[in-house]
Design a protein around this motif. Structure first.
Motif, PDB file in Angstrom:
ATOM      1  N   ASP A 107      43.183  49.909  40.122  1.00 26.08           N
ATOM      2  CA  ASP A 107      41.854  49.986  39.044  1.00 26.08           C
ATOM      3  C   ASP A 107      41.636  48.764  38.408  1.00 26.08           C
ATOM      4  N   THR A 108      42.828  47.913  38.561  1.00 24.51           N
ATOM      5  CA  THR A 108      42.533  46.810  37.693  1.00 24.51           C
ATOM      6  C   THR A 108      42.349  45.537  38.556  1.00 24.51           C
ATOM      7  N   ILE A 109      42.228  45.605  39.806  1.00 25.25           N
ATOM      8  CA  ILE A 109      41.880  44.531  41.027  1.00 25.25           C
ATOM      9  C   ILE A 109      40.561  44.317  40.707  1.00 25.25           C
ATOM     10  N   THR A 110      40.239  43.170  40.329  1.00 28.96           N
ATOM     11  CA  THR A 110      38.774  42.379  40.278  1.00 28.96           C
ATOM     12  C   THR A 110      39.102  41.111  41.170  1.00 28.96           C
ATOM     13  N   ARG A 111      37.543  41.046  41.545  1.00 34.53           N
ATOM     14  CA  ARG A 111      37.540  39.445  42.001  1.00 34.53           C
ATOM     15  C   ARG A 111      38.006  38.435  41.237  1.00 34.53           C
ATOM     16  N   GLU A 112      37.808  38.386  40.000  1.00 35.28           N
ATOM     17  CA  GLU A 112      38.268  37.303  39.071  1.00 35.28           C
ATOM     18  C   GLU A 112      40.001  37.354  39.132  1.00 35.28           C
ATOM     19  N   ARG A 113      40.350  38.323  39.078  1.00 34.55           N
ATOM     20  CA  ARG A 113      42.003  38.492  39.027  1.00 34.55           C
ATOM     21  C   ARG A 113      42.535  37.954  40.485  1.00 34.55           C
ATOM     22  N   LEU A 114      41.870  38.544  41.502  1.00 31.69           N
ATOM     23  CA  LEU A 114      42.415  38.065  42.859  1.00 31.69           C
ATOM     24  C   LEU A 114      42.439  36.306  43.095  1.00 31.69           C
ATOM     25  N   ILE A 115      41.135  36.057  42.448  1.00 28.84           N
ATOM     26  CA  ILE A 115      41.017  34.651  42.668  1.00 28.84           C
ATOM     27  C   ILE A 115      42.092  33.906  41.892  1.00 28.84           C
ATOM     28  N   ALA A 116      42.329  34.289  40.674  1.00 24.22           N
ATOM     29  CA  ALA A 116      43.358  33.783  39.901  1.00 24.22           C
ATOM     30  C   ALA A 116      44.742  33.893  40.596  1.00 24.22           C
ATOM     31  N   TRP A 117      45.111  35.291  41.220  1.00 23.81           N
ATOM     32  CA  TRP A 117      46.296  35.228  41.756  1.00 23.81           C
ATOM     33  C   TRP A 117      46.655  34.376  43.078  1.00 23.81           C
ATOM     34  N   ARG A 118      45.426  34.120  43.789  1.00 29.29           N
ATOM     35  CA  ARG A 118      45.741  33.314  44.912  1.00 29.29           C
ATOM     36  C   ARG A 118      45.809  31.812  44.324  1.00 29.29           C
ATOM     37  N   LYS A 119      45.051  31.725  43.239  1.00 31.11           N
ATOM     38  CA  LYS A 119      45.320  30.056  42.681  1.00 31.11           C
ATOM     39  C   LYS A 119      46.666  30.022  42.284  1.00 31.11           C
ATOM     40  N   ALA A 133      40.836  42.264  48.652  1.00 28.66           N
ATOM     41  CA  ALA A 133      41.731  41.618  48.582  1.00 28.66           C
ATOM     42  C   ALA A 133      42.088  40.904  49.959  1.00 28.66           C
ATOM     43  N   ARG A 134      41.827  41.587  50.709  1.00 32.13           N
ATOM     44  CA  ARG A 134      41.781  41.167  52.234  1.00 32.13           C
ATOM     45  C   ARG A 134      40.861  40.088  52.505  1.00 32.13           C
ATOM     46  N   GLU A 135      39.670  40.322  51.954  1.00 31.63           N
ATOM     47  CA  GLU A 135      38.381  39.382  52.158  1.00 31.63           C
ATOM     48  C   GLU A 135      38.708  38.037  51.441  1.00 31.63           C
ATOM     49  N   TYR A 158      41.019  57.312  45.160  1.00 29.97           N
ATOM     50  CA  TYR A 158      41.356  56.745  46.541  1.00 29.97           C
ATOM     51  C   TYR A 158      40.281  55.803  46.905  1.00 29.97           C
ATOM     52  N   GLU A 159      38.869  55.991  46.876  1.00 30.33           N
ATOM     53  CA  GLU A 159      38.045  55.367  47.011  1.00 30.33           C
ATOM     54  C   GLU A 159      37.896  53.981  46.422  1.00 30.33           C
ATOM     55  N   GLY A 160      38.360  53.908  44.867  1.00 30.57           N
ATOM     56  CA  GLY A 160      38.456  52.678  44.150  1.00 30.57           C
ATOM     57  C   GLY A 160      39.622  51.959  44.772  1.00 30.57           C
ATOM     58  N   PHE A 161      40.627  52.580  45.487  1.00 31.03           N
ATOM     59  CA  PHE A 161      41.742  51.671  45.931  1.00 31.03           C
ATOM     60  C   PHE A 161      41.150  51.046  47.119  1.00 31.03           C
ATOM     61  N   GLU A 162      40.666  51.750  47.937  1.00 37.93           N
ATOM     62  CA  GLU A 162      40.224  51.143  49.340  1.00 37.93           C
ATOM     63  C   GLU A 162      39.053  49.946  49.081  1.00 37.93           C
ATOM     64  N   ARG A 163      38.411  49.973  48.238  1.00 38.56           N
ATOM     65  CA  ARG A 163      37.597  48.910  47.762  1.00 38.56           C
ATOM     66  C   ARG A 163      38.393  47.529  47.256  1.00 38.56           C
ATOM     67  N   ALA A 164      39.391  47.961  46.522  1.00 41.97           N
ATOM     68  CA  ALA A 164      40.042  46.990  46.239  1.00 41.97           C
ATOM     69  C   ALA A 164      40.829  46.327  47.304  1.00 41.97           C
ATOM     70  N   TYR A 165      41.403  47.058  48.186  1.00 47.43           N
ATOM     71  CA  TYR A 165      42.073  46.673  49.069  1.00 47.43           C
ATOM     72  C   TYR A 165      41.350  45.621  49.983  1.00 47.43           C
ATOM     73  N   ARG A 166      40.252  46.080  50.423  1.00 46.89           N
ATOM     74  CA  ARG A 166      39.148  45.289  51.358  1.00 46.89           C
ATOM     75  C   ARG A 166      38.734  44.026  50.613  1.00 46.89           C
ATOM     76  N   SER A 199      45.088  39.115  32.114  1.00 49.49           N
ATOM     77  CA  SER A 199      43.753  38.338  32.386  1.00 49.49           C
ATOM     78  C   SER A 199      44.108  37.243  33.219  1.00 49.49           C
ATOM     79  N   PRO A 200      43.192  36.642  33.969  1.00 52.89           N
ATOM     80  CA  PRO A 200      43.356  35.571  34.874  1.00 52.89           C
ATOM     81  C   PRO A 200      43.849  34.282  33.833  1.00 52.89           C
ATOM     82  N   ASP A 201      43.533  34.131  32.413  1.00 50.00           N
ATOM     83  CA  ASP A 201      44.219  33.156  31.785  1.00 50.00           C
ATOM     84  C   ASP A 201      45.415  33.424  31.695  1.00 50.00           C
ATOM     85  N   GLU A 202      45.825  34.406  31.179  1.00 43.07           N
ATOM     86  CA  GLU A 202      47.361  34.846  30.842  1.00 43.07           C
ATOM     87  C   GLU A 202      48.132  34.682  32.045  1.00 43.07           C
TER      88      GLU A 202
END
Lengths: 605, 384
Positions: free
Chosen positions: B106-118, B155-157, B145-153, B76-79
């Motif tokens: 499948d685990t790539i979410t906006r919240e996690r991406l933000i936490a990783w950046r942080k 992350a780029r964003e 594959y579709e889910g992957f591409e969403r996550a990828y974009r 999780s972002p906290d962990e």
């Protein structure tokens, strides 16, 4: 004939393999209390593990038994065991010559088989009184009457009142013993005549030297006598004479005409004491040796190499040790470009060869590679010279050959009638010439063929068994040489001749065999970094071709998370595999692959 | 902090042994369905170990961190931030730190991406494996594959400018054309890095018990050659047997493995190479937790410690460096071991057969050689 001599009975037991010869011998010993049940290992007469496992007897042994007949008199019975296989026919015939009679054991569920007949003929040749014994009557499929009729019809001896027994459960063993005493004559021979003993077996003992088994035909042999072996003229001092009971050697003072026993005389190798030779004394020598001596000559040859070249000396020592007890085994060093240093070994036959190979592996812990079995070809060269070739690599070039001769055998095959067609096809395929066919009864046939020995040494036994569901039996004897159209077939890996794969084959069979072996090589050689052409050639003419493609991919290991142990393990595994490889020129071949190539199985086609 | 170039540097690998579910081909140490509480407990244990052991790594600059697994993106972002905070507080980090996290699409979410950046993640490694949904199902992956591409974009964003995509080939029923399609899709996204691994059926994985129709040796070779050519023509440089990068964006952490540089592994089944010693922890979460919680050092779950001797070190060096396109440089080998590479190892035969190439003082596998490198290494290396 003196009183002692008239109470002696010398006999052998002869039978087809698995008809119960050894079991009957055990029961006879047990019945006469020569050995108690507890002390008795199964099939006591067969000394070697290998013999016991294969159910065949390789070396003859002689055991003295005391039996009190129902007439109240005590008799000395000498049971002389004989080898039970066609490869050892000569040894069988010598053992039989030491006897006055033979028990012919026939399995009541099987009837007469090829070796029953072959052995019966040997016994007839040796003028023996044959006592048929019908065995395995405890089995539900036993057909005693049919077998009685068969014995009478096929062999021509009366079997009406012969003992019907079960050696396995010990039924009617007394009838067998009574028949031995009643039907087999006492030995003849004059104890005061010049000494004549027949050597029928010998073995090497680390303490005593060679222990020689003899049957005294004439005269008397005493400890301390100077004796002469008549075929070689060698002279020895007798250290010990005696006889064998079920527990071992029993030292005595003398052996006289009619008796069976052993001699030791500080003899170093069994090849000095040849089976069939005559022992006489130097003080009053016999003018003539006994008839029938011949040297056991190897018929089948094969190269034996250590899988690990470093064990060459171990292999030599092992062969030396086996030779101590096996006069028929011959070997001499040879070198193969492919396999390194090894030995060209000669055997009496295929079974003898297999036994030696197994003993090398089992008793001496050697991994060995053997080349395809070969026979001796007789070549008349254009310059008139005659050469004998036992190693295909030494086969002369075709332009120096005037006529090539190959050894032929007279083969007798007994089979249930339903397999006759398949077996005739097989014999024809192996260049057999049909001689005749005889019905033993309505269900079984005896076929006679003239066959080239080199067709039998491949996998004829296996093919015969697989075409007859194991029911057909084979017996053969060498019948001489015949002119033949032979060629030398070479195999090349990556352009280099692999000498160990070379063999001699009849022209008509060359293409088929070349193709088959090339395919086998292809299937058994693993891919290497480069493409490997496989070629079969007669002289410079390529007659078959295959290719092992180059290795293009092997297992790759990641080093995920810095774990390099997986990668190391993979390399280790690969290295271990490589260690076992033999280099044939630039090509690596596993010993297994090499052996697989040698196992042709034509019946699979 | 300004890092002097002569300071001792090391990589840090942290193993996260949890997955939503185990894939059919995977035999790495991981537990399916990691529950939230056990993940949290594990992060606590990791932090405890870091705090206890930091002292012994004093003076060592950590310049790469790799969160691998398992599925580290399950945190999780906290962990995740708790773990990052603990690392930063206890290790000296390089200013040019490469911090990679492996992520399942499948685990790539906006919240996690933000936490990783942080938390300072500079490199995202996404386990796509295939761009074909049928193949993904077969592999036991949980994403499309579709889910992957969403996550990828996404992350780029959110600013991830160094993304690696993992692919596998020689999959059951896969054709060279099918693989090419996957490559096409992936390359169109222009990730900075691509790893492409040949499927290997490991014993005791579900795949090892299934009757799979795998491409034959020649097809696998064809796939590998096509893949190398395809990626090269799309601007990817092959710098290792299975790794390709654009514009020099190689994975600095993995390079440490291949260059025989030091790395510290934490967590069950993690491997380390430090102070000349290779060691690893047993693949047992329970063992790890109980020894940490009992106040012990995880030495008690050390599985394997080995200090390679000189011969082994040389063999390791050659074995690992030859994974790289750059291969082994005889000058560097001599500097390290004081021996002449070309008298120590006999490469001639393989140069002649076209499996290796020598350029000046350097020796390396050719593409064709890479694919049979085990065969060749096993005949060159004597001590491993």
């Amino acid at each position: 004939m003196n009183e002692k001599q008239s109470k002696i009975r010398n006999f052998s037991i002869i039978a087809h393999i698995d008809h119960g010869k050894s079991t009957l011998a055990d029961r006879i010993l047990e019945y006469c209390n020569a050995v108690s049940k507890r002390e008795m290992e199964e099939q006591l007469l067969d000394n070697m593990d290998l013999e016991r496992e294969r159910g065949i007897t390789i070396k003859a042994r002689a055991v003295r038994i005391e039996y009190t007949h129902k007439d109240g008199q005590s008799y000395v019975l000498n049971l002389i065991d004989t080898p039970g296989h066609v490869d050892f026919n000569y040894e069988v015939s010598r053992s039989l010559n030491a006897c006055e009679g033979a028990l012919l054991v026939v399995d009541s569920t099987q009837g007469i088989e090829a070796q029953t007949l072959a052995n019966a003929y040997l016994a007839v040749d040796a003028d023996l009184e044959i006592v048929p014994v019908i065995n395995k009557i405890d089995l539900p499929s036993a057909d005693v009457d049919r077998v009685r009729t068969e014995i009478e019809d096929v062999i021509g001896i009366i079997a009406e009142d012969c003992p019907a027994v079960s050696a396995k459960v010990g039924l009617n063993i007394d009838q067998v013993l009574d028949a031995i005493v009643d039907q087999i004559p006492a030995p003849k021979g004059d104890p005061d005549a010049p000494l004549k003993c027949l050597i029928f077996d010998s073995y090497y003992n680390a303490y005593l030297g060679v222990v020689v088994y003899v049957r005294v035909m004439d005269g008397t042999l005493r400890t301390g006598d100077k004796i002469k072996l008549m075929s070689t003229g060698a002279i020895y001092d007798v250290v010990e004479v005696g006889y064998l009971d079920a527990f071992g050697l029993k030292k005595g003072e003398s052996l006289s005409a009619g008796e069976v026993g052993y001699i030791t005389a500080s003899i170093k190798t069994v090849s000095e004491t040849r089976v069939g030779d005559t022992v006489t004394s130097t003080t009053n020598p016999a003018p003539e040796p006994l008839n029938g001596f011949k040297e056991a000559l190897p018929m089948v040859f094969s190269g034996i190499y250590p899988a690990d070249g470093a064990r060459y000396n171990d292999l030599r020592d092992a062969l030396d040790k086996l030779k101590l007890n096996d006069a028929a085994l011959s070997f001499e060093p040879e070198t193969s470009i492919a396999l390194g240093f090894g030995f060209r070994c000669g055997f009496l036959g295929l079974l003898h060869m297999e036994i030696i190979q197994e003993r090398l592996e089992r008793e001496f812990n050697l991994d060995i590679i053997t080349t395809a079995p070969s026979v001796i070809y007789k070549i008349q060269k254009t310059d008139g010279e005659i050469v004998y070739v036992d190693n295909p690599s030494n086969y002369p070039s075709p332009d120096t050959i005037s006529v090539a001769y190959e050894p032929m055998v007279k083969a007798s095959i007994i089979t249930p009638t339903e397999y006759v067609g398949g077996i005739m096809d097989l014999c024809q395929d192996r260049r057999g010439i049909f001689k005749d066919m005889k019905y033993l009864d309505s269900a079984r046939v005896e076929l006679h063929y003239s066959l080239p020995l080199n067709e039998i040494v491949y996998d004829f036994f296996d093919a015969l068994k697989s075409r007859s569901k194991g029911y057909a039996s084979l017996d053969y004897e060498l019948s001489g040489y015949e002119a033949s159209n032979l060629v030398k077939l070479d195999f090349l890996l990556n352009g280099e001749i692999v000498d160990a794969l070379t063999f001699i084959v009849h022209t008509e069979k060359a293409y088929g065999r070349a193709r088959k072996i090339a395919e086998k090589l292809k299937d058994n050689i693993s891919r290497q970094l480069f493409e490997i052409p496989i070629q079969a050639a007669i002289g410079s003419k390529i007659i078959a071709r295959e290719t092992v493609k180059a290795l293009r991919k092997d297992v790759l290991a990641k080093c995920y998370g810095g774990d390099i142990t997986r990668k190391k393990k993979l390399l280790e595994k690969q290295k271990e595999g490589k260690k076992k490889m033999r280099r044939l020129g630039s090509v690596e071949v596993t010993p297994e692959a090499f052996m697989a190539v040698l196992k042709l199985d034509d019946s699979e086609k | 902090m300004i890092v002097k170039s002569n300071m001792r540097k090391a990589g840090l690998y942290i193993h996260i042994p949890f997955c939503v579910r185990k894939c059919n081909y995977c035999d790495f140490y991981s537990l399916g369905c990691g529950s939230a509480s056990s993940i949290s407990e594990y992060i606590d244990a990791l932090c405890t170990q870091i705090e206890r052991e930091a002292e012994q790594y004093k003076g060592v600059i950590i310049d790469t961190i790799f969160l691998g697994g398992g599925t580290p993106s399950l945190l999780s972002p906290d962990e995740f931030l708790r773990l990052c905070g603990c690392i930063r507080a206890n290790f000296e980090l390089s200013s040019k730190l490469e911090l990679t996290i492996e992520a399942n699409p499948d685990t790539i979410t906006r919240e996690r991406l933000i936490a990783w950046r942080k938390g300072g993640v500079s490199r995202l490694s996404i386990g796509l494996q295939s761009a074909d949904d049928e193949e993904l199902r077969m592999l036991g992956r949980i994403h499309s594959y579709e889910g992957f591409e969403r996550a990828y974009r996404l992350a780029r964003e959110l600013g991830f400018d160094n993304i690696s995509i993992d692919l596998m080939y020689a999959l059951p029923n896969q054709t060279t054309q099918g693989l090419e399609k996957s490559l096409e899709r992936v390359c169109s996204l222009s990730p900075e890095h691509i790893s492409a691994y040949c499927l290997k059926i490991e014993p005791s994985t579900p795949f090892s018990k299934m009757d799979l129709s795998l491409p034959d040796e020649d097809t696998q070779y064809e796939m590998y050659m096509m893949l190398c050519d395809y990626l090269s023509s799309h601007g990817y440089e092959q710098y290792e047997i299975s790794n390709f990068s654009k514009n020099g964006r190689r994975c600095m952490h993995n390079l440490k493995y291949w260059l025989r540089e030091e790395y510290i592994g934490l967590g069950p089944s993690a491997h380390s190479f430090f102070d000349g010693i290779r060691y690893s922890y047993a693949p047992s979460l329970d063992g790890y937790l109980s020894s940490i919680n009992a106040g012990k050092m995880p030495e008690c779950i050390l599985e394997d410690t080995h200090e390679p001797d000189e011969n082994e070190r040389e063999d390791e060096y050659v074995m690992l460096r030859l994974r790289l396109s750059d291969g082994v440089d005889a000058l560097e080998f001599e500097r390290e071991f004081g021996k002449d590479l070309f008298s120590r190892y006999d490469f001639d035969k393989f140069i002649k057969s076209g499996h290796m190439k020598r350029t000046g003082s350097k020796i390396a596998f050719t593409q064709k050689g890479f694919f049979v490198s085990n065969y060749i290494l096993s005949s060159i290396l004597e001590y491993i």
